[in-house]
Design a protein around this motif. Structure first.
Motif, PDB file in Angstrom:
ATOM      1  N   GLU A  79     -43.296 -44.089 -36.558  1.00 36.61           N
ATOM      2  CA  GLU A  79     -43.674 -42.724 -36.923  1.00 36.61           C
ATOM      3  C   GLU A  79     -43.599 -41.790 -35.714  1.00 36.61           C
ATOM      4  O   GLU A  79     -43.097 -40.667 -35.804  1.00 36.61           O
ATOM      5  N   THR A  80     -44.088 -42.270 -34.581  1.00 38.84           N
ATOM      6  CA  THR A  80     -44.053 -41.450 -33.365  1.00 38.84           C
ATOM      7  C   THR A  80     -42.624 -41.213 -32.913  1.00 38.84           C
ATOM      8  O   THR A  80     -42.277 -40.120 -32.447  1.00 38.84           O
ATOM      9  N   ALA A  90     -39.940 -27.634 -30.511  1.00 40.28           N
ATOM     10  CA  ALA A  90     -39.593 -28.893 -29.851  1.00 40.28           C
ATOM     11  C   ALA A  90     -40.700 -29.345 -28.915  1.00 40.28           C
ATOM     12  O   ALA A  90     -41.093 -30.521 -28.912  1.00 40.28           O
ATOM     13  N   MET A  91     -41.225 -28.417 -28.121  1.00 42.64           N
ATOM     14  CA  MET A  91     -42.284 -28.771 -27.176  1.00 42.64           C
ATOM     15  C   MET A  91     -43.532 -29.241 -27.896  1.00 42.64           C
ATOM     16  O   MET A  91     -44.227 -30.163 -27.435  1.00 42.64           O
ATOM     17  N   GLU A  92     -43.848 -28.649 -29.027  1.00 43.39           N
ATOM     18  CA  GLU A  92     -45.006 -29.092 -29.808  1.00 43.39           C
ATOM     19  C   GLU A  92     -44.836 -30.547 -30.232  1.00 43.39           C
ATOM     20  O   GLU A  92     -45.796 -31.335 -30.190  1.00 43.39           O
ATOM     21  N   HIS A  93     -43.626 -30.910 -30.632  1.00 41.64           N
ATOM     22  CA  HIS A  93     -43.370 -32.302 -31.030  1.00 41.64           C
ATOM     23  C   HIS A  93     -43.494 -33.247 -29.835  1.00 41.64           C
ATOM     24  O   HIS A  93     -44.084 -34.330 -29.947  1.00 41.64           O
ATOM     25  N   PHE A  94     -42.947 -32.859 -28.688  1.00 42.83           N
ATOM     26  CA  PHE A  94     -43.034 -33.731 -27.507  1.00 42.83           C
ATOM     27  C   PHE A  94     -44.490 -33.893 -27.054  1.00 42.83           C
ATOM     28  O   PHE A  94     -44.899 -34.984 -26.647  1.00 42.83           O
ATOM     29  N   HIS A  95     -45.266 -32.817 -27.116  1.00 40.42           N
ATOM     30  CA  HIS A  95     -46.686 -32.924 -26.763  1.00 40.42           C
ATOM     31  C   HIS A  95     -47.413 -33.848 -27.742  1.00 40.42           C
ATOM     32  O   HIS A  95     -48.315 -34.600 -27.327  1.00 40.42           O
ATOM     33  N   GLU A  96     -47.047 -33.773 -29.009  1.00 41.23           N
ATOM     34  CA  GLU A  96     -47.671 -34.668 -29.995  1.00 41.23           C
ATOM     35  C   GLU A  96     -47.369 -36.128 -29.662  1.00 41.23           C
ATOM     36  O   GLU A  96     -48.255 -36.994 -29.748  1.00 41.23           O
ATOM     37  N   LEU A 136     -46.814 -37.344 -26.699  1.00 41.66           N
ATOM     38  CA  LEU A 136     -47.573 -37.707 -25.502  1.00 41.66           C
ATOM     39  C   LEU A 136     -49.066 -37.846 -25.781  1.00 41.66           C
ATOM     40  O   LEU A 136     -49.762 -38.572 -25.070  1.00 41.66           O
ATOM     41  N   GLN A 137     -49.557 -37.170 -26.785  1.00 41.78           N
ATOM     42  CA  GLN A 137     -50.949 -37.389 -27.174  1.00 41.78           C
ATOM     43  C   GLN A 137     -51.147 -38.812 -27.682  1.00 41.78           C
ATOM     44  O   GLN A 137     -52.200 -39.417 -27.475  1.00 41.78           O
ATOM     45  N   ARG A 138     -50.121 -39.357 -28.332  1.00 49.04           N
ATOM     46  CA  ARG A 138     -50.208 -40.717 -28.861  1.00 49.04           C
ATOM     47  C   ARG A 138     -49.852 -41.765 -27.800  1.00 49.04           C
ATOM     48  O   ARG A 138     -50.463 -42.820 -27.726  1.00 49.04           O
ATOM     49  N   ALA A 187     -41.858 -41.741 -21.285  1.00 52.60           N
ATOM     50  CA  ALA A 187     -41.031 -40.921 -20.390  1.00 52.60           C
ATOM     51  C   ALA A 187     -40.056 -39.994 -21.110  1.00 52.60           C
ATOM     52  O   ALA A 187     -39.877 -38.843 -20.702  1.00 52.60           O
ATOM     53  N   PRO A 188     -39.366 -40.424 -22.195  1.00 55.10           N
ATOM     54  CA  PRO A 188     -38.415 -39.510 -22.844  1.00 55.10           C
ATOM     55  C   PRO A 188     -39.057 -38.227 -23.357  1.00 55.10           C
ATOM     56  O   PRO A 188     -38.380 -37.189 -23.418  1.00 55.10           O
ATOM     57  N   ALA A 189     -40.343 -38.280 -23.705  1.00 56.92           N
ATOM     58  CA  ALA A 189     -41.003 -37.052 -24.154  1.00 56.92           C
ATOM     59  C   ALA A 189     -41.183 -36.082 -22.993  1.00 56.92           C
ATOM     60  O   ALA A 189     -41.032 -34.861 -23.162  1.00 56.92           O
ATOM     61  N   TYR A 190     -41.493 -36.599 -21.803  1.00 54.38           N
ATOM     62  CA  TYR A 190     -41.561 -35.733 -20.623  1.00 54.38           C
ATOM     63  C   TYR A 190     -40.185 -35.148 -20.302  1.00 54.38           C
ATOM     64  O   TYR A 190     -40.072 -33.973 -19.922  1.00 54.38           O
TER      65      TYR A 190
END
Length: 276
Positions: free
Chosen positions: A29-30, A52-58, A60-62, A67-70
């Motif tokens: 899911e993540t 896009a940034m909102e999705h990447f932050h989500e 990283l919250q999980r 690293a790919p989200a950063y």
């Protein structure tokens, strides 16, 4: 739609053995949230970069160490520095920090080497080091079309290595022919190479395929203006302004076109808008 295209190309690359298998680092899911973030990123516009940034932050919250989200956040900052010229250094410095963090977490993250290279050029003018990092990203992931794309437009073209820039951007396009941003970068690279008629033809092709892709109107406008076709250039930039009237680049380039056409008064009016 674009989401389906992106996910399909991602899965194809993974099955070919060329894509780093980052999915196993997060739950399914993540990973879908991450892919959605990348899809919004590839729709290049201020609002879509925010999504896009909102999705990447989500993500990283999980999974705070994914690293790919950063790297995704860093890539967004690279483009946001382009769209929001007044906050360029602050935006680039944050992106550089995120790219560095991605590599701290995973030194094998190919996307992060590509991200880092962008900031090494923009902030430090470390051309040789940046090129090495672009090429490392591509070596680690030969199907990474954006690495080839950014190598071409951000590194090789500014260094006047035009034949290499053309080869790299077309190799990127061969890998991802459905990408509007890579198709549009062909226009910019050909402008840099002085191939103005060919660049305008490609620009018109991109607009016919992606009529809401604002950057395509910028590149077409510059290609037309470079040939002395100022009225066609005006129409392109007016279409860009109709899509979003508040983008500084649109206003600046419209002023540039008026100046090239010898319309000093109109050029000064657009310059005044930039200073408002």
């Amino acid at each position: 739609d674009l989401i389906g295209m992106f996910v399909a190309s991602t899965l194809e690359a993974e099955h070919s053995g060329h894509r780093p298998k980052t999915q196993s680092q997060v739950d399914r899911e993540t990973y879908q949230v991450f892919l959605s973030g990348r899809t919004w990123f590839h729709r290049w516009s201020p609002d879509n970069l925010t999504r896009a940034m909102e999705h990447f932050h989500e993500v990283l919250q999980r999974y705070p160490k994914y690293a790919p989200a950063y790297a995704g956040l860093a890539d967004c900052q690279a483009l946001r520095s382009w769209w929001y010229a007044q906050d360029t250094r602050k935006t680039l410095e944050q992106g550089y920090a995120w790219a560095t963090r991605a590599l701290e977490l995973n030194p094998e993250c190919s996307e992060a080497y590509c991200s880092l290279a962008m900031f090494q050029i923009a902030l430090k003018h470390e051309w040789a080091l940046a090129e090495a990092n672009f090429r490392r990203a591509i070596s680690q992931n030969p199907s990474y079309s954006m690495g080839l794309n950014w190598l071409s437009i951000a590194c090789l073209a500014p260094l006047s290595r035009f034949d290499e820039a053309i080869d790299a951007v077309f190799e990127a396009y061969d890998l991802d022919p459905l990408s509007p941003e890579i198709g549009n970068e062909i226009v910019w690279v050909r402008i840099c190479c002085g191939q103005f008629a060919e660049s305008a033809e490609q620009g018109r092709r991109m607009i016919s395929q992606y009529p809401d892709f604002l950057e395509a109107y910028w590149s077409l406008g510059i290609a037309e203006s470079s040939q002395g076709n100022h009225e066609e250039a005006r129409r392109a930039f007016q279409a860009a302004e109709d899509l979003d009237p508040n983008i500084p680049h649109t206003i600046a380039w419209r002023g540039y076109v008026e100046g090239c056409a010898g319309n000093q008064k109109e050029a000064e009016q657009y310059l005044a808008r930039l200073n408002e």
